[in-house]
Design a protein around this motif. Sequence first.
Motif, mmCIF file in Angstrom:
data_model
loop_
_atom_site.group_PDB
_atom_site.id
_atom_site.type_symbol
_atom_site.label_atom_id
_atom_site.label_comp_id
_atom_site.label_asym_id
_atom_site.label_seq_id
_atom_site.Cartn_x
_atom_site.Cartn_y
_atom_site.Cartn_z
ATOM 1 N N PHE A 13 42.623 -22.675 9.756
ATOM 2 C CA PHE A 13 42.526 -22.086 8.424
ATOM 3 C C PHE A 13 43.691 -21.152 8.123
ATOM 4 N N LYS A 14 44.279 -20.560 9.185
ATOM 5 C CA LYS A 14 45.415 -19.663 8.968
ATOM 6 C C LYS A 14 46.149 -19.536 10.298
ATOM 7 N N VAL A 15 47.462 -19.345 10.248
ATOM 8 C CA VAL A 15 48.256 -19.234 11.468
ATOM 9 C C VAL A 15 47.835 -17.996 12.251
ATOM 10 N N ARG A 16 47.711 -18.143 13.527
ATOM 11 C CA ARG A 16 47.302 -17.061 14.412
ATOM 12 C C ARG A 16 48.356 -15.951 14.423
ATOM 13 N N SER A 17 47.871 -14.700 14.436
ATOM 14 C CA SER A 17 48.786 -13.570 14.569
ATOM 15 C C SER A 17 49.003 -13.269 16.050
ATOM 16 N N ASN A 18 49.950 -12.405 16.333
ATOM 17 C CA ASN A 18 50.253 -12.041 17.720
ATOM 18 C C ASN A 18 49.839 -10.597 17.984
ATOM 19 N N HIS A 19 48.628 -10.260 17.631
ATOM 20 C CA HIS A 19 48.186 -8.873 17.764
ATOM 21 C C HIS A 19 47.965 -8.523 19.228
ATOM 22 N N SER A 20 48.224 -7.237 19.563
ATOM 23 C CA SER A 20 48.049 -6.739 20.926
ATOM 24 C C SER A 20 46.588 -6.792 21.337
ATOM 25 N N ALA A 21 46.362 -7.012 22.642
ATOM 26 C CA ALA A 21 44.998 -7.036 23.172
ATOM 27 C C ALA A 21 44.539 -5.664 23.632
ATOM 28 N N ASN A 22 45.310 -4.608 23.347
ATOM 29 C CA ASN A 22 44.913 -3.263 23.746
ATOM 30 C C ASN A 22 44.076 -2.609 22.655
ATOM 31 N N PRO A 23 42.826 -2.208 22.985
ATOM 32 C CA PRO A 23 41.959 -1.589 21.974
ATOM 33 C C PRO A 23 42.481 -0.234 21.517
ATOM 34 N N ALA B 199 32.018 -3.513 23.647
ATOM 35 C CA ALA B 199 32.271 -3.185 22.241
ATOM 36 C C ALA B 199 33.705 -2.690 22.053
ATOM 37 N N VAL B 200 34.163 -1.829 22.956
ATOM 38 C CA VAL B 200 35.551 -1.353 22.878
ATOM 39 C C VAL B 200 36.515 -2.526 23.015
ATOM 40 N N MET B 201 36.198 -3.448 23.926
ATOM 41 C CA MET B 201 37.083 -4.589 24.170
ATOM 42 C C MET B 201 37.143 -5.563 22.986
ATOM 43 N N SER B 202 36.212 -5.425 22.045
ATOM 44 C CA SER B 202 36.239 -6.328 20.883
ATOM 45 C C SER B 202 37.145 -5.833 19.765
ATOM 46 N N GLN B 203 37.641 -4.599 19.860
ATOM 47 C CA GLN B 203 38.483 -4.061 18.779
ATOM 48 C C GLN B 203 39.758 -4.867 18.541
ATOM 49 N N PRO B 204 40.462 -5.331 19.592
ATOM 50 C CA PRO B 204 41.664 -6.136 19.321
ATOM 51 C C PRO B 204 41.384 -7.396 18.497
ATOM 52 N N LEU B 205 40.218 -8.013 18.694
ATOM 53 C CA LEU B 205 39.864 -9.175 17.877
ATOM 54 C C LEU B 205 39.795 -8.778 16.406
ATOM 55 N N MET B 206 39.150 -7.651 16.118
ATOM 56 C CA MET B 206 39.025 -7.217 14.728
ATOM 57 C C MET B 206 40.387 -6.854 14.134
ATOM 58 N N ALA B 207 41.244 -6.228 14.956
ATOM 59 C CA ALA B 207 42.596 -5.918 14.480
ATOM 60 C C ALA B 207 43.376 -7.196 14.190
ATOM 61 N N ALA C 234 39.118 -8.122 26.828
ATOM 62 C CA ALA C 234 39.737 -7.999 25.505
ATOM 63 C C ALA C 234 40.415 -9.308 25.097
ATOM 64 N N GLU C 235 41.084 -9.950 26.037
ATOM 65 C CA GLU C 235 41.726 -11.232 25.749
ATOM 66 C C GLU C 235 40.682 -12.326 25.507
ATOM 67 N N HIS C 236 39.563 -12.221 26.211
ATOM 68 C CA HIS C 236 38.469 -13.184 26.043
ATOM 69 C C HIS C 236 37.967 -13.158 24.599
ATOM 70 N N TYR C 237 37.734 -11.974 24.073
ATOM 71 C CA TYR C 237 37.293 -11.862 22.682
ATOM 72 C C TYR C 237 38.416 -12.219 21.713
ATOM 73 N N LEU C 238 39.630 -11.768 22.003
ATOM 74 C CA LEU C 238 40.759 -12.013 21.112
ATOM 75 C C LEU C 238 41.002 -13.506 20.910
ATOM 76 N N ALA C 239 40.728 -14.294 21.947
ATOM 77 C CA ALA C 239 40.941 -15.743 21.857
ATOM 78 C C ALA C 239 40.057 -16.390 20.796
ATOM 79 N N LEU C 240 38.942 -15.733 20.443
ATOM 80 C CA LEU C 240 38.067 -16.312 19.418
ATOM 81 C C LEU C 240 38.777 -16.414 18.072
ATOM 82 N N GLY C 241 39.731 -15.512 17.836
ATOM 83 C CA GLY C 241 40.484 -15.592 16.587
ATOM 84 C C GLY C 241 41.250 -16.897 16.477
#
Length: 345
Positions: free
Chosen positions: A147-157, A15-23, A134-141
């Motif tokens: 639909f929209k250009v990917r952002s370069n958000h950090s993978a650190n929760p 759950a903690v590792m999923s925060q970067p995806l939401m950010a 964290a990167e595994h979940y972030l890749a889902l974005g």
Amino acid sequence: MNRILIIAPNWIGDAVMSQPLMADLKARYPDSKMDVLASPWVAPIYQACTEVNQVIEAKLEHKKLQWSLRKQLAKQLEKERYEACFVLPNSLKSSLIPWLANIPLRIGYRGEMRFGLINVALDNPSKQNRPPMAEHYLALGGALDAFKVRSNHSANPILNVSTQAKQTVVAKLAQAGIDQKLIYVFCPGAEYGPTKRWPTDHFANLAKQLITSRPAAQIILLGGPGDHALAEHIQAQASHHPQLHNWCGKTQLDEAIALIGMSKTLVSNDSGLMHIGAALKVPQVAIFGSSDPNHTPPLSERAKVIWLNLPCSPCHQRVCPLGHLKCLKAISPQTVLTAIQTLES
């Protein structure tokens, strides 16, 4: 995207590792409202995430279909008119609710015969080539790149401590007569099994050495109800030192987050509380045995990982297949104390 739903994983660390995806999603769609469907066990993690609009708690149990409950939840969620849903667990049953709720975009990794239930799917990486979680979940974005250009958000929760939870912890510390000026938190548990738990006598020896070097230190043993017996062993092996306190099973998860956030240094195994410490950016020492710090590291510049990288590790087994548990036993309390001193210097 105006409405996004996240189907949460069932483990605290995940759950903690999923925060970067939401950010990342919030950076792409700043005007969106993002809700999370989560079990009560991990709901406090998402309540500590600023990106989340609403946490919808559901008592979905591990390895149970609970068909009636899933249909009921889907009917409730359909009214919210979500445009996209990110399904973080890999199971078939986790993908049923967004499908039943007629959410148009259902995004996740391929797995467990859920073709059609997940209609925007990514290939799961092989076990030999697994990225950090964290990167595994972030890749889902990236599945929404069309639909929209990917952002370069950090993978650190990043987590935020609840003001109410901190007030509760401060009151508990005062009631227990614990000076909060120099608190160290030790987390001796790990849900997975013995091969992720540093020996209790090592924790006890570290506690005694730490108190000797820092006479004002107060050490709190933190974990769930299942860790209480481990903490009792540590207390006994440390001769029931009055500055060593067993709080395992005595805090709610939001209170545990607050206590870790108040700590001088956190010492833990590879566990959900380790990831919470990293997301709060507290100094921490993370002890690894059978698991791989390349896959589940504490994502913080203030974290020190101790892993011996023996030829037999990572074995990812719950019980040491060779019967010696050298990957953990050979990590001495002095090694961990030195790491604490380095972090604090």
